[in-house]
Enzyme design. Structure first.
Site, PDB file in Angstrom:
ATOM      1  N   HIS A 191     -54.051  10.773 -17.248  1.00  9.95           N
ATOM      2  CA  HIS A 191     -53.601  10.891 -18.446  1.00  9.95           C
ATOM      3  C   HIS A 191     -52.296  11.030 -18.601  1.00  9.95           C
ATOM      4  CE1 HIS A 191     -53.487  12.091 -22.998  1.00  9.95           C
ATOM      5  NE2 HIS A 191     -53.618  10.855 -22.970  1.00  9.95           N
ATOM      6  N   HIS A 204     -45.044   8.841 -25.028  1.00  3.29           N
ATOM      7  CA  HIS A 204     -46.023   8.775 -26.194  1.00  3.29           C
ATOM      8  C   HIS A 204     -45.968   8.642 -27.549  1.00  3.29           C
ATOM      9  CE1 HIS A 204     -49.482  10.427 -28.394  1.00  3.29           C
ATOM     10  NE2 HIS A 204     -50.490   9.720 -27.468  1.00  3.29           N
TER      11      HIS A 204
END
Length: 555
Positions: free
Chosen positions: A253, A295
């Site tokens: 991730h 992100h």
């Protein structure tokens, strides 16, 4: 075990012979010449028949090849290779190699191999799985030593373009190949996934790199080897949905985000080194149209800058420090462009799980998709998003790139939603999936895979693995790789002390280190287990606790 797996593991001589090969044998045509015909370029204007899964696309038993010669189409890359007494013989050489055969995406390469002499127990022979036909670097191979029961007795390894070794996957075989003994082996390759089958037993799985035109071959180092009964069979592509008993793939991730600053090149490189099958990153588009890896919608949290990415230009983002917020050790780490990540992908075998952060315009999605296509990496990317429009745009632009629909809450009918969006994967949060775990079975029955996010504990890894998910998106890819090694290699009896496996799986080790550790545990080789723990566990308190538990087990 499924019928497909039983067929793949069948020893030589028990496979079903395709009708075309049976006809050639009945007509008195040698298998060698028939195999050569199958892979020879067409001499007429009509296109050759395409091979179907299960078809033998190349076969060579060397019986009709004169001593001192090579079969048609075989090419020496280094060392001395020639047929002697109906077998291909490779003489001792520093990484001698020979190439042959067609380029195939999905195949099973099997042969009977033998070490005739070895300089020492560390020497090896290897089927080559993808190499330039001239035998140059780089290439990937499936190596075996004469002492195959060693922790690195079997390997999936890369000889890099810099003439160095990268060995992401190793395992111990159930018996030694030895010297002077024929051993049937097989390597199953489906895209970037490879499986080692030693003497009829599946032993090792891992990722390998692939090229657009790489062929097959054999290599040897410090050993006189002989090879017979080479058969190459076309396989189906690896299915999206796991077979029963398969473990989920690892999706790191935002890179290896528990030990490196997320969504940086350092995080991506660290994730590849763990052996993660996928690295997950996020992409936004800047005000001047450059896809960058970040992100958040703003740069405030993970850089020393401020502002919304959509209103910032790429030179400004390129000047920001994206590492020091995480640790002074990463001061100066930059916000990567998506182009830089695509370049880095080419240095390893991990695929990309790419999240397009919405909302993005059609032009912005098209630009990102076009970069994947121009890099020739469409077969190594899964494109996912919460934004349904982004998925629709991506499908319109390149329907060959698999899509994943991200969800924080489950749809009323996940199967129907996935089918409407042409999604190959339906990827919910762990908390959402826990509310209705039966959707995994429903999706799998429809041929849709499931990647669950973001799952970092051994208890949750167990729970979601038991549900049958295809992928685990985790901040702790190194620990998850180790946990999977424990599931695959730990002996069921006798059980270790309660909690030991969990504590060992939580260690952040490389793939090779984890496999050494769990191989020693499975064999109850307490001396080797103590050595591995002593060498690779840096925290003194943690190391002493583990050594104390090991001492109790050996007593």
């Amino acid at each position: 075990m499924t019928a497909r797996r039983r067929t793949l593991l069948a020893p030589p001589g028990t496979r079903t012979v395709p009708a075309t090969l049976a006809f050639a044998v009945a007509a008195g045509v040698s298998v060698a010449s028939f195999g050569a015909t199958l892979v020879a370029p067409p001499v007429a204007t009509a296109a050759p028949l395409a091979a179907e899964p299960g078809d033998v696309v190349y076969a060579q038993d060397f019986d009709d090849v004169p001593d001192g010669a090579l079969p048609d189409g075989w090419r020496v890359g280094a060392g001395a290779w020639a047929v002697q007494d109906g077998r291909l013989v490779g003489e001792p050489s520093t990484i001698g190699r020979v190439t042959f055969g067609p380029h195939l995406e999905n195949y099973r390469l099997e042969a009977t191999v033998r070490f005739d002499a070895v300089n020492n127990a560390a020497r090896w022979l290897a089927p080559i799985l993808d190499i330039d036909s001239a035998g140059g670097v780089p290439w990937w191979q499936a190596a075996m030593r004469s002492t195959t029961t060693a922790s690195n007795g079997l390997e999936l390894a890369e000889r890099t373009s810099g003439n160095a070794w990268n060995v992401p996957s190793t395992a111990a075989a159930p018996s030694d190949a030895g010297v002077g003994k024929d051993v049937p082996i097989a390597i199953e390759v489906q895209g970037n996934h490879a499986t080692w089958v030693f003497d009829g037993q599946e032993v090792l799985e891992g990722r390998i790199g692939r090229t657009d035109d790489g062929v097959l071959g054999f290599s040897a180092d410090g050993a006189r080897v002989s090879i017979d009964d080479v058969v190459v069979t076309e396989l189906e592509p690896k299915p999206v949905v796991n077979e029963p008993g398969d473990l989920p793939v690892t999706a790191a991730h935002r890179g290896y985000s528990s030990v490196t600053p997320e969504n940086t090149l350092a995080a991506y490189a660290a994730a590849m080194k763990t052996g993660a099958e996928y690295v997950e990153i996020d992409v936004h588009t800047t005000a001047d149209g450059v896809p960058v890896v970040l992100h958040d919608q703003t740069v405030d949290r993970t850089t020393d800058g401020t502002g919304d990415v959509a209103f910032l230009r790429s030179p400004y983002l390129g000047s920001l420090d994206a590492g020091s917020w995480f640790s002074p050790a990463f001061t100066g780490e930059k916000v990567p462009t998506f182009a830089q990540v695509l370049d880095l992908m080419d240095t390893g075998s991990s695929d990309l799980l790419l999240e397009i952060k919405g909302p993005e315009t059609r032009a912005e999605v098209d630009r990102t998709v076009d970069m994947i296509l121009e890099a020739g990496l469409e077969d190594r990317v899964v494109l996912q998003s919460f934004d349904e429009k982004a998925l629709e745009y991506a499908y319109d632009r390149a329907p060959q790139i698999p899509l994943g629909l991200l969800r924080g809450a489950l749809d009323a009918d996940p199967v129907a939603t996935a089918e409407r969006l042409h999604a190959t994967y339906y990827n919910p949060s762990g908390s959402a999936l826990a509310t209705r775990p039966s959707v995994v079975e429903d999706l799998n029955a429809a041929g849709v895979g499931v990647f669950v996010w973001t799952v970092d504990s051994a208890a949750d890894w167990t729970r979601f693995t038991d549900l049958g998910v295809e992928g685990m998106i985790t901040n702790r890819p190194g620990a998850f790789v180790g946990w999977k090694a424990a599931q695959e290699q730990a002996a069921p009896e006798p059980e270790p002390a309660p909690g030991l496996l969990t504590r060992l799986a939580d260690l952040d080790l490389s793939t090779g280190q984890a496999q050494q550790l769990f191989s020693a545990l499975a064999r109850e080789d307490w001396d080797r287990l103590e050595r591995v723990v002593t060498k690779h566990v840096d925290d003194a308190e943690q190391r002493d606790a583990l050594l104390a538990e090991i001492a109790e087990l050996r007593a």
